[in-house]
Design an enzyme around this catalytic site. Structure first.
Site, mmCIF file in Angstrom:
data_model
loop_
_atom_site.group_PDB
_atom_site.id
_atom_site.type_symbol
_atom_site.label_atom_id
_atom_site.label_comp_id
_atom_site.label_asym_id
_atom_site.label_seq_id
_atom_site.Cartn_x
_atom_site.Cartn_y
_atom_site.Cartn_z
ATOM 1 N N GLY A 46 -10.836 -27.972 48.858
ATOM 2 C CA GLY A 46 -10.330 -29.107 48.104
ATOM 3 C C GLY A 46 -11.471 -29.959 47.594
ATOM 4 N N GLN A 51 -15.704 -37.271 44.230
ATOM 5 C CA GLN A 51 -16.773 -36.481 44.847
ATOM 6 C C GLN A 51 -17.745 -35.924 43.810
ATOM 7 O OE1 GLN A 51 -13.888 -34.081 47.451
ATOM 8 N NE2 GLN A 51 -15.758 -34.160 48.683
ATOM 9 N N CYS A 91 -15.941 -31.955 55.100
ATOM 10 C CA CYS A 91 -15.863 -32.479 53.739
ATOM 11 C C CYS A 91 -17.117 -32.049 53.001
ATOM 12 C CB CYS A 91 -15.770 -33.998 53.791
ATOM 13 S SG CYS A 91 -15.709 -34.767 52.168
ATOM 14 N N LEU A 92 -16.948 -31.628 51.758
ATOM 15 C CA LEU A 92 -18.113 -31.207 50.969
ATOM 16 C C LEU A 92 -19.095 -32.361 50.760
ATOM 17 C CD1 LEU A 92 -16.340 -28.953 48.311
ATOM 18 C CD2 LEU A 92 -17.735 -28.195 50.235
ATOM 19 N N HIS A 133 -6.370 -35.578 53.052
ATOM 20 C CA HIS A 133 -7.817 -35.788 52.951
ATOM 21 C C HIS A 133 -8.230 -36.101 51.512
ATOM 22 C CE1 HIS A 133 -12.094 -34.525 54.090
ATOM 23 N NE2 HIS A 133 -12.125 -34.509 52.775
ATOM 24 N N GLU A 134 -7.696 -35.323 50.570
ATOM 25 C CA GLU A 134 -8.091 -35.515 49.170
ATOM 26 C C GLU A 134 -7.529 -36.810 48.598
ATOM 27 O OE1 GLU A 134 -10.413 -33.757 48.280
ATOM 28 O OE2 GLU A 134 -10.187 -32.107 49.689
ATOM 29 N N HIS A 137 -9.617 -39.617 49.501
ATOM 30 C CA HIS A 137 -10.808 -39.746 48.653
ATOM 31 C C HIS A 137 -10.509 -40.648 47.451
ATOM 32 C CE1 HIS A 137 -14.024 -37.247 50.201
ATOM 33 N NE2 HIS A 137 -13.251 -36.184 50.313
HETATM 34 NI NI NI Z 1 -13.636 -34.385 51.379
#
Ligand code: NI
Length: 162
Positions: A46, A51, A91-92, A133-134, A137
């Site tokens: 995701g 991000q 998380c990226l 989670h997304e 963000h």
């Molecule tokens: Ni993330």
């Protein structure tokens, strides 16, 4: 195909609230395609627009094993949640780390697709976790502030980062 730079923890853009998308123009379609490319390239499941430094309410997700089932959500809103799951999350934007977070086990989300047509997606397990989670963000929230006992270093070779 364009890979965008993924912003990392500490970058101010990750703590801001993203703006609603009013219309899907060429620029937004490019953003969506770039977000998908960037997510797949990073082996994530995701990615949210902030991000990659864009404060718009756009999320891409793919929790399929083959990585061939992209889900694009514009202006996603959680309508319902049910149950609870406690598990590891990454998380990226927080490379090399993982933490345990409790999330709903089921979520129902309303969003718009690339044609600005409203749709509803329901998810359990990883998809439910990923949706929460997304969407966090988009509200400037990182999972690192919701862990039960802080962050650990990733030791496994393969870790899902969302
Ligand atoms: Ni993330």
């Amino acid at each position: 195909m364009a890979i965008r730079n993924i912003r990392e923890i500490g970058d101010k853009v990750l703590y801001k609230v993203s703006k609603e998308v009013k219309e899907v123009d060429k620029r937004l379609l490019v953003l969506i395609n770039d977000m998908l490319d960037t997510m797949y390239e990073a082996n994530g499941v995701g990615l949210a627009a902030p991000q990659v430094g864009i404060l718009k309410r756009v999320v891409v997700i793919d929790v399929s094993e083959e990585g061939n089932n992209p889900l694009v959500l514009i202006n996603p809103v959680i309508l319902e949640t049910e149950g609870e799951q406690t598990g590891d999350e990454g998380c990226l934007s927080v490379p090399g780390k993982v933490g345990t977070v409790t999330r709903p086990n089921y979520v129902k989300v309303k969003a718009y697709d690339k044609d600005m047509k409203e749709f509803v997606v329901e998810g359990t397990g990883l998809l439910a976790r990923c949706l929460c989670h997304e969407i966090d963000h988009l509200d400037g929230k990182l999972y690192v502030d919701q862990t039960i006992d802080g962050l650990r270093n990733v030791t496994e070779d393969v870790e899902e980062e969302i």
